[in-house]
Design an enzyme around this catalytic site. Sequence first.
Site, PDB file in Angstrom:
ATOM      1  N   SER A 128       0.831  -1.226  -0.112  1.00 19.95           N
ATOM      2  CA  SER A 128       0.035   0.073   0.205  1.00 19.95           C
ATOM      3  C   SER A 128       0.861   1.325  -0.026  1.00 19.95           C
ATOM      4  O   SER A 128       0.657   2.259  -0.767  1.00 19.95           O
ATOM      5  CB  SER A 128      -0.949   0.043   1.076  1.00 19.95           C
TER       6      SER A 128
ATOM      7  N   HIS B 152      -2.264  -8.931   1.910  1.00 20.09           N
ATOM      8  CA  HIS B 152      -1.634  -7.601   2.741  1.00 20.09           C
ATOM      9  C   HIS B 152      -2.820  -7.301   3.639  1.00 20.09           C
ATOM     10  O   HIS B 152      -3.051  -8.214   4.485  1.00 20.09           O
ATOM     11  CB  HIS B 152      -1.607  -6.542   1.416  1.00 20.09           C
TER      12      HIS B 152
ATOM     13  N   HIS C  75       5.696 -12.669   8.155  1.00 18.71           N
ATOM     14  CA  HIS C  75       5.805 -11.057   7.662  1.00 18.71           C
ATOM     15  C   HIS C  75       7.073 -10.989   6.856  1.00 18.71           C
ATOM     16  O   HIS C  75       8.085 -11.904   6.825  1.00 18.71           O
ATOM     17  CB  HIS C  75       6.109 -10.300   8.899  1.00 18.71           C
TER      18      HIS C  75
ATOM     19  N   ARG D 121       2.598  -4.415  16.973  1.00 18.88           N
ATOM     20  CA  ARG D 121       1.249  -3.939  16.686  1.00 18.88           C
ATOM     21  C   ARG D 121       0.192  -5.249  16.998  1.00 18.88           C
ATOM     22  O   ARG D 121      -0.945  -4.823  17.850  1.00 18.88           O
ATOM     23  CB  ARG D 121       0.902  -3.714  15.293  1.00 18.88           C
TER      24      ARG D 121
ATOM     25  N   ASP E  99      -2.436  -8.331  11.633  1.00 21.51           N
ATOM     26  CA  ASP E  99      -3.754  -8.839  11.235  1.00 21.51           C
ATOM     27  C   ASP E  99      -4.296 -10.273  12.258  1.00 21.51           C
ATOM     28  O   ASP E  99      -5.410 -10.694  12.210  1.00 21.51           O
ATOM     29  CB  ASP E  99      -3.614  -9.463   9.725  1.00 21.51           C
TER      30      ASP E  99
HETATM   31  C1  COA Z   1       2.932 -12.036   5.123  1.00 20.42           C
HETATM   32  C2  COA Z   1       3.493 -12.973   3.870  1.00 20.42           C
HETATM   33  C3  COA Z   1       2.643 -12.655   2.556  1.00 20.42           C
HETATM   34  C4  COA Z   1       4.922 -12.463   3.750  1.00 20.42           C
HETATM   35  O1  COA Z   1       5.277 -13.413   2.573  1.00 20.42           O
HETATM   36  P1  COA Z   1       7.005 -13.729   2.271  1.00 20.42           P
HETATM   37  O2  COA Z   1       7.717 -12.671   2.587  1.00 20.42           O
HETATM   38  O3  COA Z   1       7.006 -14.171   0.921  1.00 20.42           O
HETATM   39  O4  COA Z   1       7.470 -14.763   3.679  1.00 20.42           O
HETATM   40  P2  COA Z   1       8.396 -15.826   3.493  1.00 20.42           P
HETATM   41  O5  COA Z   1       9.704 -15.291   2.952  1.00 20.42           O
HETATM   42  O6  COA Z   1       8.464 -16.170   5.006  1.00 20.42           O
HETATM   43  O7  COA Z   1       7.712 -17.186   2.501  1.00 20.42           O
HETATM   44  C5  COA Z   1       8.521 -18.379   2.412  1.00 20.42           C
HETATM   45  C6  COA Z   1       7.614 -19.625   2.331  1.00 20.42           C
HETATM   46  O8  COA Z   1       6.653 -19.543   3.571  1.00 20.42           O
HETATM   47  C7  COA Z   1       5.386 -19.440   3.419  1.00 20.42           C
HETATM   48  N1  COA Z   1       4.692 -18.868   4.484  1.00 20.42           N
HETATM   49  C8  COA Z   1       4.983 -17.647   4.771  1.00 20.42           C
HETATM   50  N2  COA Z   1       4.030 -17.308   5.567  1.00 20.42           N
HETATM   51  C9  COA Z   1       3.203 -18.413   5.951  1.00 20.42           C
HETATM   52  C10 COA Z   1       2.068 -18.527   6.873  1.00 20.42           C
HETATM   53  N3  COA Z   1       1.604 -17.793   7.587  1.00 20.42           N
HETATM   54  N4  COA Z   1       1.558 -19.735   6.375  1.00 20.42           N
HETATM   55  C11 COA Z   1       2.061 -20.619   5.821  1.00 20.42           C
HETATM   56  N5  COA Z   1       3.055 -20.656   5.004  1.00 20.42           N
HETATM   57  C12 COA Z   1       3.771 -19.502   5.243  1.00 20.42           C
HETATM   58  C13 COA Z   1       5.286 -18.730   2.020  1.00 20.42           C
HETATM   59  O9  COA Z   1       3.978 -18.913   1.455  1.00 20.42           O
HETATM   60  C14 COA Z   1       6.500 -19.128   1.263  1.00 20.42           C
HETATM   61  O10 COA Z   1       6.257 -20.309   0.539  1.00 20.42           O
HETATM   62  P3  COA Z   1       6.591 -20.815  -0.770  1.00 20.42           P
HETATM   63  O11 COA Z   1       8.128 -20.741  -0.639  1.00 20.42           O
HETATM   64  O12 COA Z   1       6.007 -22.092  -1.181  1.00 20.42           O
HETATM   65  O13 COA Z   1       6.272 -19.820  -1.688  1.00 20.42           O
HETATM   66  C15 COA Z   1       3.176 -14.371   4.467  1.00 20.42           C
HETATM   67  O14 COA Z   1       3.851 -14.475   5.615  1.00 20.42           O
HETATM   68  C16 COA Z   1       1.771 -14.717   4.311  1.00 20.42           C
HETATM   69  O15 COA Z   1       1.345 -15.209   3.519  1.00 20.42           O
HETATM   70  N6  COA Z   1       1.189 -14.765   5.520  1.00 20.42           N
HETATM   71  C17 COA Z   1      -0.253 -15.010   5.738  1.00 20.42           C
HETATM   72  C18 COA Z   1      -1.042 -13.665   5.324  1.00 20.42           C
HETATM   73  C19 COA Z   1      -0.801 -12.662   6.229  1.00 20.42           C
HETATM   74  O16 COA Z   1      -0.797 -12.748   7.539  1.00 20.42           O
HETATM   75  N7  COA Z   1      -0.573 -11.329   5.737  1.00 20.42           N
HETATM   76  C20 COA Z   1      -0.750 -10.239   6.654  1.00 20.42           C
HETATM   77  C21 COA Z   1       0.932  -9.670   6.302  1.00 20.42           C
HETATM   78  S1  COA Z   1       0.986  -8.327   7.529  1.00 20.42           S
END
Ligand code: COA
Length: 435
Positions: free
Chosen positions: A240, A270, A317, A326, A372
Amino acid sequence: MTQMKEKIASLLPAWRERVVRLLKEHGDTEVGPVKISQFYNGMRGVKCLTTDISYLDPFEGIRFRGFTIPETLEKLPRAPGAEMPYVEGHLYLLLTGEIPTDDQVEEVNKDLQKRGKVPGYVWDTLRALPKDTHPMTMFSIAIMALQKESVFVKKYNEGMSKFDYWDPMYEDAMNLFAKLHTMAAFIYRYKYKDGDIIEPDFSMDYGKNFAHMMGVATPYDELSRLYFILHSDHESGNVSAHTTHLVASALSDCYYSLSAGLNGLAGPLHGLANQEVLRWIQDLMNKMGTETPTVEQMKKFVWDTLKSGQVIPGYGHAVLRKTDPRYAAQRDFSLKHLPDDPIFKVVSMLYDIVPPILEEQGKAKNPWPNVDAHSGVIQWHYGVTEYDFYTVMFGVGRAMGVLPNIIWDRALGQAIERPKSLTLDMLEEIAGIKK
Ligand SMILES: CC(C)(COP(=O)(O)OP(=O)(O)OC[C@H]1O[C@@H](n2cnc3c(N)ncnc32)[C@H](O)[C@@H]1OP(=O)(O)O)[C@@H](O)C(=O)NCCC(=O)NCCS
């Protein structure tokens, strides 16, 4: 001119001098390399953005203008007897870098009140939409409807020096932020409360007025202040903030820029994650047929979610590597105000259950909860159960961070964004694997 605007104007020359000097004397200094993996992993960790409004440390969490969340909540002025500080004071801090006095907060409050009236055509625009339009779509459209009011566009078309761009950007940003809580509450009442709109009361501060327009009793006003402050800024690389900055870099006004940024906030990875969390927890409770699932039941549910290829919403994250402060601030609020809430109890149990499972699975770099994971449960407790709406409130808060960012972008003359892209062929050649 308000003290807040005067303050920015007085700070500008020194900041500009620092930027000019840095670019002149050190413009060719290298900050860091870019790896091939970063072309495909969403540019994780590439250091190529700058903001002075907040900084996200992977272990410490966010600092707003140098202050941690506990420091921010402690130092900002608040209404007599109030638990949470004024949103207006936080806006002052983000814009100027200084903790305001009571008088300065009062002046921001009065200034926003003057700018707060939403033109009737915005309501007509919203009423023309199908009722089942997602509230984030409504919010973004309401902001776009206001675009014709842009002072920046008018002044730009009249012709102005680029050194003055920040001034009409500031005017637009204040005009827009002053209306966001009213538009958000309107969308809520229009969509979910049979259009029974509650008029704003501009004698109230921003957070209290929002709670009033939502029709939810105290301590929802305290929660609203906390919610908007916590969600305001998370440095500039998140979707965002980056989108708002990117669109503004084309000299698009802040209506275009914020609307675009909020469209990014609406993505499930997000801002939409907060509604996903609640949906997921309720799915858990429904599937277990109880409000008090056991640890074993919850562990199984977490594993089932992962095995079905889904993420655990509210956990992980891109930058943080510990529990999001937070999350912690909202947990403190819940311990005080809703310790016996059944969903809060599940949220608390998940805090113990999810991280070891994510660690065992070994994929997520950060197994800890983010903001979140907690915001939805508190809203639900106070009767705001329409979770499609949660991201709209996130958006009101996020605006308080990203609008100051684009004012300062203009003030410091940040250029239109234009990174360079390479083809897969080129990357293979660089890697030495091309035939
Ligand atoms: C926030 C988020 C998008 C960050 O993504 P990112 O920077 O790519 O995270 P990572 O580098 O730790 O990801 C590595 C792997 O772990 C997985 N992973 C990360 N968070 C995860 C979670 N909460 N549950 C399951 N798997 C997760 C990713 O999908 C990725 O898998 P892949 O290699 O098969 O693609 C991710 O943690 C997520 O999808 N969280 C859940 C949604 C969420 O809470 N979003 C709000 C963020 S403030």
